[in-house]
Design a protein around this motif. Structure first.
Motif, PDB file in Angstrom:
ATOM      1  N   ARG A 160       0.832  -1.206   0.000  1.00  0.00           N
ATOM      2  CA  ARG A 160       0.000   0.000   0.000  1.00  0.00           C
ATOM      3  C   ARG A 160       0.865   1.254   0.000  1.00  0.00           C
ATOM      4  O   ARG A 160       0.615   2.213  -0.731  1.00  0.00           O
ATOM      5  N   LYS A 161       1.928   1.224   0.797  1.00  0.00           N
ATOM      6  CA  LYS A 161       2.855   2.354   0.863  1.00  0.00           C
ATOM      7  C   LYS A 161       3.503   2.595  -0.494  1.00  0.00           C
ATOM      8  O   LYS A 161       3.612   3.738  -0.964  1.00  0.00           O
ATOM      9  N   GLN A 162       3.924   1.520  -1.150  1.00  0.00           N
ATOM     10  CA  GLN A 162       4.552   1.662  -2.472  1.00  0.00           C
ATOM     11  C   GLN A 162       3.567   2.238  -3.487  1.00  0.00           C
ATOM     12  O   GLN A 162       3.916   3.097  -4.295  1.00  0.00           O
ATOM     13  N   LYS A 163       2.334   1.768  -3.423  1.00  0.00           N
ATOM     14  CA  LYS A 163       1.323   2.261  -4.353  1.00  0.00           C
ATOM     15  C   LYS A 163       1.117   3.765  -4.161  1.00  0.00           C
ATOM     16  O   LYS A 163       1.046   4.529  -5.128  1.00  0.00           O
ATOM     17  N   ARG A 221       4.014   5.683  -5.649  1.00  0.00           N
ATOM     18  CA  ARG A 221       3.928   5.748  -7.118  1.00  0.00           C
ATOM     19  C   ARG A 221       2.919   6.826  -7.542  1.00  0.00           C
ATOM     20  O   ARG A 221       3.181   7.621  -8.444  1.00  0.00           O
ATOM     21  N   GLN A 222       1.762   6.839  -6.890  1.00  0.00           N
ATOM     22  CA  GLN A 222       0.747   7.844  -7.220  1.00  0.00           C
ATOM     23  C   GLN A 222       1.277   9.262  -6.975  1.00  0.00           C
ATOM     24  O   GLN A 222       1.037  10.170  -7.764  1.00  0.00           O
ATOM     25  N   TYR A 223       1.997   9.438  -5.891  1.00  0.00           N
ATOM     26  CA  TYR A 223       2.559  10.748  -5.563  1.00  0.00           C
ATOM     27  C   TYR A 223       3.556  11.191  -6.631  1.00  0.00           C
ATOM     28  O   TYR A 223       3.545  12.320  -7.086  1.00  0.00           O
TER      29      TYR A 223
END
Length: 177
Positions: free
Chosen positions: A17-20, A23-25
């Motif tokens: 979730r943190k990685q996702k 990536r969005q940021y």
């Protein structure tokens, strides 16, 4: 089995979730940079032909405003010309011909006063309509009462008084013509 657990420790749901989110940021940052660079390029002399004269006049006014004012006193004619040619509703004109922006507080006060005046006007109109309606109802009831009194009169023997009823109908006909 324990080796498999050791290699992927900390790679659970929260980590993914943190990685996702990261990536969005990063995507948003890239988009922001692209939009910002496009905005800078967008306003460089690419005005539509039918509006070009307006944009050029606005640019010229901005240039005049940016220049330091000369110490010479402007004549009243020049001041009047400037005030007549420059009509911006969101800025107030001072006596020296310079433009002074309104503060947010002043804008809010003006908006509040405007709304307050509109509400008072609406309230006054509603009150007028209410009074007119009440007056009309009062007159209607009064006429009905008079008609009822005339039509409900009886003779000594309890029979309806036809003379009064005919007179009432005659009056009604005469009023209409």
């Amino acid at each position: 089995n324990s080796l498999f657990f050791f290699v992927f420790t900390g790679r659970g749901f929260a980590f993914r979730r943190k990685q996702k989110i990261e990536r969005q940021y990063r995507k948003l940052l890239k988009k922001g940079r692209k939009v910002h660079s496009q905005q800078n390029d967008q306003f460089t002399d690419t005005y539509p032909e039918h509006l070009k004269h307006l944009y050029l006049a606005e640019e010229e006014m901005l240039k005049r405003r940016r220049r330091p004012p000369d110490n010479s006193v402007l004549s009243e004619e020049k001041l009047n010309k400037e005030v007549e040619t420059c009509t911006f509703s969101h800025r107030s004109v001072t006596t020296k011909g310079k433009f002074k922006k309104k503060t947010a507080n002043q804008k809010a006060k003006e908006e509040y006063e405007k709304i307050k005046a509109e509400r008072a006007k609406k309230k006054e109109e509603a009150e007028k309509r209410k009074q007119q309606r009440e007056e009309a109802q009062r007159l209607y009831k009064q006429k009905k009462m008079e008609a009822y009194k005339i039509l409900s009169k009886k003779t000594k023997r309890g029979q309806p008084n036809l003379n009064l009823q005919v007179e009432f109908l005659l009056q009604k006909i005469q009023q209409k013509t």
